[in-house]
Design a protein around this motif. Structure first.
Motif, PDB file in Angstrom:
ATOM      1  N   PHE A  70      51.155  -4.752  -4.583  1.00 20.80           N
ATOM      2  CA  PHE A  70      49.772  -3.980  -4.010  1.00 20.80           C
ATOM      3  C   PHE A  70      49.871  -3.672  -2.645  1.00 20.80           C
ATOM      4  O   PHE A  70      49.466  -4.694  -1.554  1.00 20.80           O
ATOM      5  N   VAL A  71      49.135  -1.818  -1.913  1.00 22.28           N
ATOM      6  CA  VAL A  71      48.296  -2.054  -1.030  1.00 22.28           C
ATOM      7  C   VAL A  71      46.617  -1.524  -1.208  1.00 22.28           C
ATOM      8  O   VAL A  71      46.747  -0.818  -2.479  1.00 22.28           O
ATOM      9  N   VAL A  72      45.960  -2.145  -0.705  1.00 19.26           N
ATOM     10  CA  VAL A  72      44.416  -1.668  -1.101  1.00 19.26           C
ATOM     11  C   VAL A  72      44.255  -0.841   0.703  1.00 19.26           C
ATOM     12  O   VAL A  72      44.287  -1.476   1.381  1.00 19.26           O
ATOM     13  N   VAL A  73      43.367   0.095   0.283  1.00 13.00           N
ATOM     14  CA  VAL A  73      42.638   0.842   0.911  1.00 13.00           C
ATOM     15  C   VAL A  73      41.632   0.755   0.646  1.00 13.00           C
ATOM     16  O   VAL A  73      41.249   1.699  -0.476  1.00 13.00           O
ATOM     17  N   HIS A  74      40.459   0.742   1.301  1.00  9.99           N
ATOM     18  CA  HIS A  74      38.818   0.851   1.401  1.00  9.99           C
ATOM     19  C   HIS A  74      38.257   2.669   1.988  1.00  9.99           C
ATOM     20  O   HIS A  74      38.901   2.313   2.778  1.00  9.99           O
ATOM     21  N   GLY A  75      37.021   2.778   1.652  1.00 12.02           N
ATOM     22  CA  GLY A  75      36.670   3.768   1.976  1.00 12.02           C
ATOM     23  C   GLY A  75      35.241   2.972   2.147  1.00 12.02           C
ATOM     24  O   GLY A  75      34.650   2.028   3.027  1.00 12.02           O
ATOM     25  N   ALA A  76      34.094   3.896   2.993  1.00 12.40           N
ATOM     26  CA  ALA A  76      33.290   3.383   4.484  1.00 12.40           C
ATOM     27  C   ALA A  76      31.895   3.658   3.421  1.00 12.40           C
ATOM     28  O   ALA A  76      31.149   3.001   3.545  1.00 12.40           O
ATOM     29  N   GLY A  77      31.980   4.063   2.405  1.00 16.47           N
ATOM     30  CA  GLY A  77      30.437   4.397   1.668  1.00 16.47           C
ATOM     31  C   GLY A  77      29.035   4.445   2.249  1.00 16.47           C
ATOM     32  O   GLY A  77      29.448   5.250   3.226  1.00 16.47           O
ATOM     33  N   SER A  78      28.545   3.724   2.156  1.00 17.54           N
ATOM     34  CA  SER A  78      26.980   3.226   3.070  1.00 17.54           C
ATOM     35  C   SER A  78      27.153   2.453   4.513  1.00 17.54           C
ATOM     36  O   SER A  78      26.792   2.419   5.277  1.00 17.54           O
ATOM     37  N   PHE A  79      28.406   2.177   4.621  1.00 15.38           N
ATOM     38  CA  PHE A  79      28.625   1.942   5.809  1.00 15.38           C
ATOM     39  C   PHE A  79      29.644   2.798   6.738  1.00 15.38           C
ATOM     40  O   PHE A  79      31.050   3.119   6.984  1.00 15.38           O
ATOM     41  N   GLY A  80      29.420   3.591   7.420  1.00 18.28           N
ATOM     42  CA  GLY A  80      30.423   4.056   8.319  1.00 18.28           C
ATOM     43  C   GLY A  80      30.318   5.928   7.950  1.00 18.28           C
ATOM     44  O   GLY A  80      29.431   6.317   8.999  1.00 18.28           O
ATOM     45  N   HIS A  81      29.812   6.561   6.983  1.00 17.81           N
ATOM     46  CA  HIS A  81      29.455   7.833   7.214  1.00 17.81           C
ATOM     47  C   HIS A  81      27.975   8.274   7.553  1.00 17.81           C
ATOM     48  O   HIS A  81      27.632   8.959   8.073  1.00 17.81           O
ATOM     49  N   PHE A  82      26.508   7.925   7.236  1.00 20.77           N
ATOM     50  CA  PHE A  82      25.826   7.313   7.981  1.00 20.77           C
ATOM     51  C   PHE A  82      25.192   7.858   9.410  1.00 20.77           C
ATOM     52  O   PHE A  82      25.037   8.992  10.083  1.00 20.77           O
ATOM     53  N   GLN A  83      26.474   6.975  10.266  1.00 16.79           N
ATOM     54  CA  GLN A  83      27.099   6.650  11.339  1.00 16.79           C
ATOM     55  C   GLN A  83      27.294   8.357  12.028  1.00 16.79           C
ATOM     56  O   GLN A  83      26.734   8.347  12.656  1.00 16.79           O
ATOM     57  N   ALA A  84      27.882   8.154  11.011  1.00 13.57           N
ATOM     58  CA  ALA A  84      29.472   9.442  11.588  1.00 13.57           C
ATOM     59  C   ALA A  84      28.558  10.610  11.575  1.00 13.57           C
ATOM     60  O   ALA A  84      28.699  11.158  12.705  1.00 13.57           O
ATOM     61  N   SER A  85      28.061  11.268  10.648  1.00 14.84           N
ATOM     62  CA  SER A  85      26.844  12.143  10.397  1.00 14.84           C
ATOM     63  C   SER A  85      26.026  12.557  11.133  1.00 14.84           C
ATOM     64  O   SER A  85      26.127  13.823  11.751  1.00 14.84           O
ATOM     65  N   ARG A  86      25.493  11.232  11.161  1.00  9.77           N
ATOM     66  CA  ARG A  86      24.286  11.707  12.628  1.00  9.77           C
ATOM     67  C   ARG A  86      24.622  12.272  13.581  1.00  9.77           C
ATOM     68  O   ARG A  86      23.681  12.307  14.573  1.00  9.77           O
ATOM     69  N   SER A  87      25.678  11.130  14.468  1.00 15.10           N
ATOM     70  CA  SER A  87      26.283  11.480  15.563  1.00 15.10           C
ATOM     71  C   SER A  87      27.280  12.920  15.841  1.00 15.10           C
ATOM     72  O   SER A  87      27.578  13.052  16.788  1.00 15.10           O
ATOM     73  N   GLY A  88      28.090  13.116  14.487  1.00 16.30           N
ATOM     74  CA  GLY A  88      28.504  14.241  14.143  1.00 16.30           C
ATOM     75  C   GLY A  88      30.160  13.790  14.898  1.00 16.30           C
ATOM     76  O   GLY A  88      30.886  14.558  15.605  1.00 16.30           O
ATOM     77  N   VAL A  89      30.253  12.440  14.226  1.00 17.52           N
ATOM     78  CA  VAL A  89      31.979  11.902  15.608  1.00 17.52           C
ATOM     79  C   VAL A  89      33.035  12.329  14.317  1.00 17.52           C
ATOM     80  O   VAL A  89      34.150  13.275  15.312  1.00 17.52           O
ATOM     81  N   HIS A  90      32.566  13.338  13.565  1.00 18.31           N
ATOM     82  CA  HIS A  90      33.878  13.922  12.528  1.00 18.31           C
ATOM     83  C   HIS A  90      34.474  15.327  13.252  1.00 18.31           C
ATOM     84  O   HIS A  90      34.856  15.667  13.378  1.00 18.31           O
ATOM     85  N   LYS A  91      33.776  16.050  13.746  1.00 15.88           N
ATOM     86  CA  LYS A  91      33.326  17.051  14.922  1.00 15.88           C
ATOM     87  C   LYS A  91      34.221  17.413  15.836  1.00 15.88           C
ATOM     88  O   LYS A  91      34.206  18.182  16.797  1.00 15.88           O
ATOM     89  N   GLY A  92      34.199  16.146  16.285  1.00 13.29           N
ATOM     90  CA  GLY A  92      34.544  15.916  17.581  1.00 13.29           C
ATOM     91  C   GLY A  92      33.766  15.920  18.553  1.00 13.29           C
ATOM     92  O   GLY A  92      32.522  15.601  18.404  1.00 13.29           O
ATOM     93  N   GLY A  93      33.987  15.756  20.119  1.00 15.77           N
ATOM     94  CA  GLY A  93      33.359  16.077  20.886  1.00 15.77           C
ATOM     95  C   GLY A  93      32.880  14.356  22.618  1.00 15.77           C
ATOM     96  O   GLY A  93      31.774  14.215  22.426  1.00 15.77           O
ATOM     97  N   LEU A  94      34.104  13.967  22.300  1.00 19.64           N
ATOM     98  CA  LEU A  94      33.715  12.943  23.276  1.00 19.64           C
ATOM     99  C   LEU A  94      32.955  12.949  23.908  1.00 19.64           C
ATOM    100  O   LEU A  94      32.837  12.001  24.625  1.00 19.64           O
TER     101      LEU A  94
END
Ligand code: ATP
Ligand code: IP8
Length: 319
Positions: free
Chosen positions: A98-122
């Motif tokens: 078996f291979v297990v992959v997990h999502g982020a849920g409330s660990f990561g999505h909040f931080q990413a959306s508040r800072s806009g990491v998903h849209k780039g712009g380092l």
């Protein structure tokens, strides 16, 4: 010599045993997705126990030997290591393919959306800080998930990169991967969903089936918060990748699916899952989407969704 053998195993899928299942422990399933950094402990425990059951040949898999040695002596959660029990590991009959992959849920999505990491712009300090914060958050969830899995599986678990997966499987590890903040050629940085990782893994490993465990029974014709939402039992994908609802026949010959995505979700929610699942089905690999911690999730993990009373969505090739 050892290096050569390792390389051969890495490049030659036939050298490894076939992968039975790639499973996503969805962030909505194992965390309380609307509540910052909150694990749904009961769901996580249940998912781990069901994985163990699905991996065991013919039911009971014997005494549990904890593999989480990071606990200190005196920790009330159990012994640091049960050395005697370790000798029993070989005879437990666990199928580790078996291979297990997990999502982020409330660990990561909040931080990413508040800072806009998903849209780039380092170049922006906020995005840089968000990138780091997202990684810290999702990797702390990863630690908890690996611990929870290690408590019930008599296997070693590793966070691995793609080149190591085949080799890890070959030696009996269960690879555990997760969505993350990543560098990207086009956007410079973005958020990579576990759903996308699963599609790549399916291409690489040709598993017998793929399971997505989430917090709803499957794909509905509209957001499941709508009391009139209808669970779609089967979706067929043709060779061009376009998909159609096979079961049930919807009133007015409805073809599409309405989807809502949480404001802080940076990876597209159920829409991404359906797209990735369709791409996997196109490879000829059946995909089961169902709710964590139910009899249906256990049946999906065992690859047995054929009976009429199984609750979930099957996405498969129409060929
Ligand atoms: N038409 C729909 N059918 C099914 N679920 C839907 C639909 N529209 C919206 N949703 C929502 O999609 C959510 C599941 O998708 P989501 O991407 O959050 O799952 P996940 O993979 O478990 O989480 P994560 O992306 O954090 O790993 C459910 O909470 C559900 O309410
Ligand atoms: C770190 C993040 C936000 C990765 C997200 O992956 P997903 O929850 O599987 O869509």
């Amino acid at each position: 010599m050892a290096e050569e053998a390792a390389q051969e195993q890495q490049t030659d899928p036939a050298a490894s045993r076939p992968v039975r299942c790639i499973v996503k422990l969805g962030g909505a399933a194992i965390t309380n997705k609307g509540e910052l950094e909150s694990i749904d402990a009961a769901s996580l425990r249940s998912a781990c126990a069901q994985l163990r059951q699905a991996m065991s040949h013919g039911g009971a898999a014997g005494k549990v030997v904890g593999m989480d040695w990071s606990r200190r002596p005196g920790d009330p959660t159990g012994p640091v290591v049960d050395v005697e029990g370790l000798s029993e590991m070989g005879g437990l009959g666990l199928d580790s393919n078996f291979v297990v992959v997990h999502g982020a849920g409330s660990f990561g999505h909040f931080q990413a959306s508040r800072s806009g990491v998903h849209k780039g712009g380092l170049h922006s300090t906020l995005v840089k800080a968000g990138f780091v914060a997202t990684r810290i958050s999702v990797t702390s969830l990863n630690q908890e998930i690996v611990r929870a899995l290690a408590r019930v599986l008599h296997l070693q678990l590793e966070s691995v990169d793609a080149s190591q997966i085949m080799l890890s499987l070959h030696v009996g590890f269960v690879p555990v991967l997760h969505g993350d903040a990543v560098l990207d050629e086009l956007l410079d940085c973005t958020i990579l969903s576990g759903d996308v990782i699963i599609r790549h893994l399916a291409q690489l490993l040709s598993p017998k089936y793929v399971v997505f465990l989430t917090d709803v029974h499957g794909v509905y014709d509209r957001p499941p918060s709508d009391p009139n939402a209808v669970l779609l039992r089967e979706i067929a994908v043709d060779e061009n990748g376009s998909w159609s609802i096979v079961k049930p026949a919807l009133k007015g010959n409805k073809k599409g699916v309405e989807i809502s995505v949480a404001a802080h979700d940076t990876t597209g929610g159920m829409e991404t899952k359906i797209l990735e699942a369709a791409a996997i089905a196109r490879l000829g690999v059946d995909v089961y989407i169902t709710k964590v911690g139910t009899e249906h999730s256990l049946r999906a993990l065992e690859g047995d969704t054929s009976s009429e009373d199984w609750l979930g969505t099957v996405i498969r090739s129409s060929r």
